[in-house]
Each structure stands twice: as structure tokens, then as C-alpha cells.
Write a protein that holds these residues in place. Structure first.
Motif, PDB file in Angstrom:
ATOM      1  N   GLY A   8      -7.925   9.030  51.075  1.00 15.69           N
ATOM      2  CA  GLY A   8      -7.340   7.819  50.510  1.00 15.69           C
ATOM      3  C   GLY A   8      -5.880   7.598  50.835  1.00 15.69           C
ATOM      4  N   THR A   9      -5.185   8.611  51.352  1.00 16.05           N
ATOM      5  CA  THR A   9      -3.780   8.445  51.725  1.00 16.05           C
ATOM      6  C   THR A   9      -3.616   8.205  53.226  1.00 16.05           C
ATOM      7  N   THR A  16      -8.025   0.471  51.930  1.00 18.14           N
ATOM      8  CA  THR A  16      -9.303   0.457  51.219  1.00 18.14           C
ATOM      9  C   THR A  16      -9.079   0.679  49.735  1.00 18.14           C
ATOM     10  N   THR A  17      -8.236   1.636  49.394  1.00 21.28           N
ATOM     11  CA  THR A  17      -7.936   1.909  47.993  1.00 21.28           C
ATOM     12  C   THR A  17      -7.306   0.691  47.319  1.00 21.28           C
ATOM     13  N   THR A  18      -6.399   0.031  48.013  1.00 24.99           N
ATOM     14  CA  THR A  18      -5.757  -1.165  47.458  1.00 24.99           C
ATOM     15  C   THR A  18      -6.785  -2.255  47.173  1.00 24.99           C
ATOM     16  N   ARG A  28     -10.061   6.847  42.133  1.00 24.41           N
ATOM     17  CA  ARG A  28      -9.394   8.137  42.224  1.00 24.41           C
ATOM     18  C   ARG A  28      -9.278   8.494  43.706  1.00 24.41           C
ATOM     19  N   VAL A  29      -8.119   8.953  44.097  1.00 32.82           N
ATOM     20  CA  VAL A  29      -7.905   9.403  45.471  1.00 32.82           C
ATOM     21  C   VAL A  29      -7.930  10.923  45.476  1.00 32.82           C
ATOM     22  N   LEU A  30      -8.861  11.498  46.226  1.00 36.71           N
ATOM     23  CA  LEU A  30      -8.928  12.958  46.305  1.00 36.71           C
ATOM     24  C   LEU A  30      -7.735  13.480  47.100  1.00 36.71           C
ATOM     25  N   SER A  31      -7.044  14.451  46.546  1.00 40.43           N
ATOM     26  CA  SER A  31      -5.868  15.001  47.209  1.00 40.43           C
ATOM     27  C   SER A  31      -5.676  16.450  46.792  1.00 40.43           C
ATOM     28  N   ARG A  32      -5.105  17.234  47.686  1.00 40.23           N
ATOM     29  CA  ARG A  32      -4.757  18.611  47.319  1.00 40.23           C
ATOM     30  C   ARG A  32      -3.542  18.657  46.399  1.00 40.23           C
ATOM     31  N   ALA A  63     -12.234  10.773  54.754  1.00 42.46           N
ATOM     32  CA  ALA A  63     -11.403  11.871  55.262  1.00 42.46           C
ATOM     33  C   ALA A  63     -11.934  12.375  56.600  1.00 42.46           C
ATOM     34  N   THR A  64     -11.011  12.740  57.470  1.00 45.03           N
ATOM     35  CA  THR A  64     -11.383  13.333  58.747  1.00 45.03           C
ATOM     36  C   THR A  64     -10.272  14.269  59.203  1.00 45.03           C
TER      37      THR A  64
END
Length: 262
Positions: A8-9, A16-18, A28-32, A63-64
């Protein structure tokens, strides 16, 4: 609807998130890394994914890594199924089953994993983004020539892919949907000419052959869709906007400008 977005970042994830949030979805944006609007988890290890997926209806898997997508997708699927995810949407690339490139093979493997997972899914394949084509040219700004590739391409605006993903998020799972691509298919050399015109450069263009099966597939256009494509923005429009951004950046730095692209 609660949506979890992986990647998502990134370049596709941000618009897309916007759009998803503008459509009224809880995103929700998956992030570490923890943060506002984020769910903490790691696709590479699977850590935190169960908690991140709690209460999630739809997952957009964007994610890629370019090298371990299949492993990350496996971790995501292993957590999504017991969480009761009702719809998983995956972004793939047109031609992953035709072009013999390692990254494409990994994307195809992800598609197969999703299809076999038992989770209701939608797979969307898109052609390369305008940014991808521009990335061939930008690093060459100090060279006396502009090196192009002897292949076809059909670039699409990343915002238009985000629009399509947002539509799919509001729809029922549909398996593999129609591929999307940009509004024009051209040799990359022609995109190089368009890029130079937009940025005011006039260097010789050298066409670099792409060898082997990958080159043959890309010259045939195996990574393109039929025209007219889904996308509306042409590469000329993208390049003009990119050149305008450079002019603004130069003005802010107090630069007199010039004839070189960014």
C-alpha cells in the motif's frame, strides 16, 4: 467493508489506497512499521499477518519484491484462509504465461497459488506502467545517446490501474478478469522519441536488441492486450506532465533549467 492492502505504500498502492478510502472503505495498509492506517505484519516471514487480517473482508495483494513474490503470497494465503477473507484481489502482469522472464514466472506462480487456495479471488493482469517505460530513459540523462529497446510496449497510467482495482474491490470475486493495457501499442523507440520531445532533448537513439525468447515474445507483443486498451492517458501526456514537474522543481531550486530530462 474492511480492506487490507499489501504494497500500500508503493507506486500502485498509494493511489489505490486513496481511491478505496474515498469510496468509503475502511482501509488498512500492511507494513512492517506501525503507523496511522497501518496494520503491522511481514509477508516475508508471515509474522503479524493473522492479526492484520482479523475482521478483513477483502485483500488487495499489490506487494512485489521482484524475487520472492511466491513465498510472500504463500504466507498471505496461509493467514487469509483461517481469517475468513471473502475476496482476494491480485495484480499481475499481462504476458506472465508467455514471456520467459524469471519475474514473470514468479507472478504466474502467485496466480496459481491463489487459484488453488480455496479463497474467492479476482486476478487482474495489467501492462507495464508509464513509470516503467520512463525508468528506461531517466537514468540516461548524462549519456550522449538515448538507448532504447527493440520491443513493443503498451504502457498504462498507474492511476487508471488503481481505478480498476477499486472497482473490483466493490464487486464479487470473478476469477481472472479481462486484462487491461494502455491506449497505444508502440515500439519502445517511439516512446523514446516522445520522451525526448517532451523534455526538449535531441540525442541520437540507439535501439538495443533484446535477445532470446524474451525478446521474441516482446517483439510479438505477447505482453500487450488488444486495442483499444482500458487506459486513456497516452505516454505523450504522461511525458509532458513529467517534464512540467521537472520545470517546477528547477524553479524551486532556482535552476535556470536546461534541455536534459530528470
Amino acid at each position: 467493508m474492511t480492506v487490507l492492502v499489501t504494497g500500500g505504500t508503493g507506486g500502485l498502492g498509494r493511489p489505490t489506497t486513496t481511491l478505496l478510502r474515498s469510496a468509503g472503505h475502511e482501509v488498512r495498509v500492511l507494513s512492517r512499521r506501525p503507523g496511522e492506517g497501518r496494520a503491522t505484519g511481514d509477508l516475508s516471514t508471515g509474522s503479524g499477518l493473522a492479526d492484520a487480517l482479523t475482521g478483513v473482508d477483502t485483500v488487495l495483494h499489490l506487494a512485489t519484491t521482484g524475487r520472492s513474490d511466491a513465498a510472500q503470497t504463500t504466507h498471505l494465503l496461509d493467514a487469509a484462509k483461517p481469517a475468513g477473507v471473502a475476496h482476494l484481489i491480485y495484480i499481475s502482469i499481462v504476458g506472465v504465461d508467455e514471456v520467459p522472464l524469471g519475474y514473470y514466472r514468479d507472478k504466474l506462480a502467485c496466480e496459481r497459488l491463489i487459484e488453488a487456495s480455496g479463497i474467492p479471488f479476482t486476478i487482474l493482469r495489467a501492462t507495464q506502467f508509464h513509470d516503467f517505460v520512463a525508468a528506461v530513459f531517466r537514468p540516461q540523462r548524462h549519456l550522449p545517446v538515448l538507448i532504447s529497446l527493440d520491443v513493443l510496449d503498451q504502457p498504462i497510467a498507474v492511476d487508471e490501474v488503481a481505478e480498476r482495482l477499486t472497482e473490483l474491490a466493490a464487486s464479487r470475486p470473478a476469477g481472472r478478469v479481462a486484462d487491461i493495457g494502455g491506449p497505444e501499442t508502440r515500439p519502445v523507440r517511439e516512446f523514446a522519441e516522445i520522451w525526448q520531445r517532451a523534455h526538449g532533448t535531441h540525442r541520437p537513439i540507439w535501439n538495443l536488441p533484446v535477445p532470446g525468447g524474451m525478446g521474441r515474445a516482446m517483439r510479438r507483443g505477447d505482453h500487450t492486450t488488444a486495442l483499444p486498451g482500458f487506459g486513456r492517458q497516452t505516454f505523450a501526456q504522461y511525458a509532458a506532465a513529467d517534464a512540467a514537474r521537472l520545470d517546477v522543481a528547477d524553479a524551486r531550486r532556482g535552476s535556470p533549467g536546461g534541455t536534459d530530462e530528470p
